[in-house]
Design an enzyme around this catalytic site. Structure first.
Site, PDB file in Angstrom:
ATOM      1  N   PHE A  60      -1.651 -12.474   0.868  1.00  0.00           N
ATOM      2  CA  PHE A  60      -1.974 -12.056  -0.493  1.00  0.00           C
ATOM      3  C   PHE A  60      -0.753 -11.362  -1.118  1.00  0.00           C
ATOM      4  CE2 PHE A  60      -3.672  -8.680  -3.354  1.00  0.00           C
ATOM      5  CZ  PHE A  60      -4.078  -9.538  -4.364  1.00  0.00           C
ATOM      6  N   LYS A  89       5.163  -3.378   3.794  1.00  0.00           N
ATOM      7  CA  LYS A  89       4.257  -2.235   3.727  1.00  0.00           C
ATOM      8  C   LYS A  89       4.157  -1.485   5.054  1.00  0.00           C
ATOM      9  CE  LYS A  89      -0.175  -0.659   2.078  1.00  0.00           C
ATOM     10  NZ  LYS A  89      -1.444  -0.986   1.411  1.00  0.00           N
TER      11      LYS A  89
END
Ligand SMILES: Cc1cc2nc3c(=O)[nH]c(=O)nc-3n(C[C@H](O)[C@H](O)[C@H](O)COP(=O)(O)OP(=O)(O)OC[C@H]3O[C@@H](n4cnc5c(N)ncnc54)[C@H](O)[C@@H]3O)c2cc1C
Ligand SMILES: Cc1ncc(C[n+]2csc(CCOP(=O)(O)OP(=O)(O)O)c2C)c(N)n1
Ligand SMILES: [Mg+2]
Lengths: 163, 568
Positions: B112, B162
């Site tokens: 995503f 991340k």
């Protein structure tokens, strides 16, 4: 004019795509490109064969130098140098052709490295022109498959590309 | 003590001395935003579109000379930023863009909001990095700032997955970095500089052509000293405006496609050309073949060897930092016993004055419709030539360049290389934040302004009192001009129908709006607007739809093959 350019660059992921991207983005042509790590694992060495006018080659060298990952460049064509390329050729080899094929491989100082009843695989190194000459010399219908590495090059004598 | 990757990122920025980060949050950068929440060493400015974050960082960088910083999330955040990054790249603007990336384990899985940030930006950054190990994070950020600001400046992207922002590692921000593969040259070759000095003395028809490199290299002082000492004419590229004071009599105006008659004529007919931090762009010298018809010797000072002899062959290349090279050149000339050829120079100047007397920028001053040139001229008067001016792209940009006389560098902020519509307003935000007590004007067109109009909201939130000067000709004027000249007046899709009421729009965003329709109202409106020190004022000037930018060198023509207003 044909030029053979050697590049020492940081052995970073993506370094190859920076060089390839530069050539396509600026419309420079690549005849062949080879790359592999060196004895210093932090560096890879690339050899590019390209063609262009002197102005274009000058820009290519300058643009390559601008890439942050590029440590050093040498246009081998500026001086005397040695060029070698490796080719593997799989050829049809049966009946009377079998003997002829062996003979041709010998003439070109090739080595037969794999054999079946119907085929030979021949290993050949040399300047690109020699490999071309071998391909020219044998019967085209006999060629089943070829693979070439593209040229690698090194300066003659004291001419050294090192960090 | 160990810090998380997110903390390290924030600490690096603060330790680098960053004042403003222009950004927009999203999943991949949430750890970083959480740390932004907890700190107060720099200010985060929330834009309304990532393109604007990058343009704002760019405006900050151009007007201060410091590195601009933008922060965006992965995927669409990054792709929105690309136009801004390419804009900075084309004009060599120092900038660091930090983008979030999906976690390392998800890279390549079509995760995503995953895009190959390093791949997408590769052709439009000076360099980029994907941080794959938290151990490398601080050093990578240091390298990014170092690469962005040194040599020929440019944007550098640091893509941080991340998971890296969540891991922990000891924090140490390096004071310096050295890279064996990157050592920009500063000092020029003395032998070459000597040759240059000699050539300047021998000149009969000298010309100094300076560009963005003088601004980027903070060498305006040296350029002025050299030019005054020699008494030679000086022209600036669009990117170089302000590097030499526009009100000085040795300044012959901008050159190039919309340059002055005298600048282009002098460029073509000079016998010695000193090119300083300028890259012989196609909008500057037009056809290289036509340019080469006249024999001239060229000295070219540039920090980037690839800018030299790229489009035009030069005789004396000097690779180095423009300030350092000019310092040395000035010293040599001062120490030399040689003298310039006074008689030849006087004859050359009288030729230039003759060209200058054509008054190529004249326009109809009696018009009952507002002339765009008049608005810029009045803006210059009202702001006493002391404003920072950003622009969008089109006719208004060229009139701004021709009629706002910049006497200092870094006052003029425009997208030259990429020509990015939508640049003006967000760039003005960055400029105004960097210079809170200065007048900042964004000269724009009704079409360009709509490409980043959402930033009026950002301006409201942070009380950014930019003055928007909208030269509203209801057309993509620059496109219309080309269609008029080269496409038989077929104005294909260049009319801007259904324009919003800009006054109401400005008011809806909480600003002051003004609509100005008569020439006599131009100056009072500008005075009123600039008196409102703490408000953004959107001035919608309804200007002549048919006005064109002159002189104009048609694409591909020689620089002396100019269309002048008087020809029509
Ligand atoms: C609609 C439109 C019309 C335009 N019309 C014109 C026109 O009429 N005239 C015009 O001039 N432009 C025009 N442009 C702009 C044009 O496209 C180019 O962006 C511009 O001409 C480039 O300016 P420059 O040569 O100064 O180079 P820049 O892009 O500013 O490049 C700077 C050069 O300086 C070098 N440099 C950087 N730092 C240093 C340093 N420290 N020391 C030494 N060298 C350094 C760099 O390597 C580079 O070569 C127009 C643009 C648009 C959008
Ligand atoms: C993002 C982008 N899209 C398209 C263009 C092509 N273009 C250059 S000038 C221009 C028209 C600009 O119109 P406006 O902002 O009204 O300015 P004017 O020329 O009328 O002063 C266009 C479409 C561009 N430079 N940038
Ligand atoms: Mg318009």
């Amino acid at each position: 004019m044909r030029h053979i350019i050697s590049i020492l660059m940081e052995n970073e992921a993506g370094a190859l795509s920076r060089v390839a991207g530069l050539f396509s983005a600026r419309g420079y042509n690549i005849e062949s490109l080879t790359v592999a790590p060196t004895e210093d694992v932090t560096l890879s060495r690339m050899t590019i064969v390209t063609r262009g006018s002197e102005d274009v080659i000058e820009q290519i060298v300058k643009q390559l130098n601008k890439l942050i990952d590029v440590v050093k460049i040498l246009d081998l064509s500026d001086g005397s140098h040695i060029e070698r390329e490796l080719m593997l050729v799989k050829v049809r080899a049966f009946g009377k052709d079998r003997e002829e094929m062996k003979r041709m491989a010998d003439i070109f100082r090739g080595r037969i490295i794999d054999v079946t009843e119907k085929t030979y695989t021949i290993e050949l190194t040399g300047p690109g022109t020699k490999l071309d000459a071998f391909i020219e010399a044998i019967d085209p219908v006999a060629i089943l498959e070829t693979v070439r590495t593209g040229a690698s090059g090194i300066g003659r004598g004291e001419r050294i590309l090192k960090v | 003590m160990e810090l998380t990757g997110a903390e390290i990122t924030i600490r690096c920025l603060a330790d680098e001395g960053v004042e403003f980060v222009f950004g927009y949050p999203g999943g991949a950068v949430l750890n970083i935003y959480d740390e932004i929440f907890k700190q107060d060493r720099f200010k985060h400015v929330l834009v309304r579109h990532e393109q604007a974050a990058v343009h704002a960082a760019d405006g900050y960088a151009r007007s201060t000379g410091k590195v601009g910083v933008a922060l965006v999330t992965s995927g669409p955040g990054l792709t929105n930023a690309v136009t801004g990054i390419a804009t900075a790249y084309m004009d060599s603007i120092p900038m660091v863009v930090i983008s979030g990336q999906v976690p390392t384990g998800a890279i390549g899985m079509d995760a995503f909001q995953e895009v190959d940030a390093v791949g997408i930006t590769r052709p439009c950054v000076k360099h980029n990095f994907l941080v794959k190990d938290i151990k490398d994070l601080a050093e990578t950020i240091k390298k990014a700032f170092y690469i962005a600001a040194t040599g020929r400046p440019g944007p550098v992207l640091v893509d941080i997955p991340k998971d890296i922002t969540g891991q922990s590692f000891a924090y140490l921000y390096p004071d310096t970095v050295s890279m064996r593969s990157y050592n920009p040259v500063v000092k020029g070759h003395t032998g070459q500089i000597k040759k240059a000095a000699q050539m300047l003395f021998e000149a009969k028809r000298p010309m100094i052509y300076s560009g963005g490199g003088v601004v980027l290299g903070n060498a305006s002082k040296q350029l002025v000293e050299l030019t005054r000492m020699l008494g030679f004419p000086c022209t600036n590229t669009l990117m170089g405006l302000g590097a030499y004071p526009a009100t000085d009599k040795q300044f012959v105006g901008m050159l190039g496609m919309h340059g002055t008659y005298e600048a282009n004529m002098a460029m073509q007919h000079c016998d010695v050309l000193l090119a300083v931090g300028a890259r012989f762009d196609d909008r500057v010298i037009g056809s290289p073949d036509h340019f080469a018809r006249e024999a001239r010797r060229i000295v070219h000072i540039d920090i980037d060897p690839s800018s030299i002899s790229k489009r035009v062959k030069v005789d004396v290349p000097i690779v180095g930092d423009v300030a350092a090279v000019l310092d040395e050149l000035i010293k040599l000339i001062k120490a030399s016993k040689e003298r310039r050829d006074e008689a030849a120079l006087a004859a050359w100047w009288s030729q230039i004055e003759d060209w200058r007397s054509r008054d190529c920028l004249k326009f109809d001053r009696k018009s009952s419709i507002i002339k765009p040139q008049y608005v810029v001229e009045k803006l210059w008067e009202v702001t006493k030539g002391d404003a920072y001016v950003t622009t969008d792209v089109g006719q208004h940009q060229m009139w701004a360049a021709q009629f706002y006389k910049f006497d200092e560098p870094r006052r003029w902020v425009t997208s030259g290389g990429l020509g990015t519509m939508g640049f003006g307003l967000p760039a003005a935000m960055g400029v105004q934040l960097a210079h809170p007590h200065k007048d900042v004007a964004c000269i724009t067109g009704e079409s360009s302004i709509q490409m980043c109009i959402q930033e009026l909201s950002t301006c409201r939130q942070y009380h950014i009192p930019v003055k928007v000067v909208n030269l509203n000709n209801r057309y993509m004027g620059m496109v219309r001009q080309w269609q008029e000249f080269f496409y038989g007046n077929r104005y294909a899709e260049s009319y801007m129908d259904s324009l919003p009421d800009f006054v109401k729009l400005a008011e809806a965003y909480g600003h002051v709006g003004m609509k100005i329709e008569k020439p006599e109202d131009v100056e009072p409106a500008l005075r009123e607007a600039f008196a409102l020190k703490d408000r953004l004022v959107f001035m919608d000037f309804i200007t002549d739809q048919t006005e064109n930018v002159f002189p104009m060198v048609p694409g591909g023509a020689g620089i002396t093959e100019m269309i002048l207003a008087e020809d029509l």
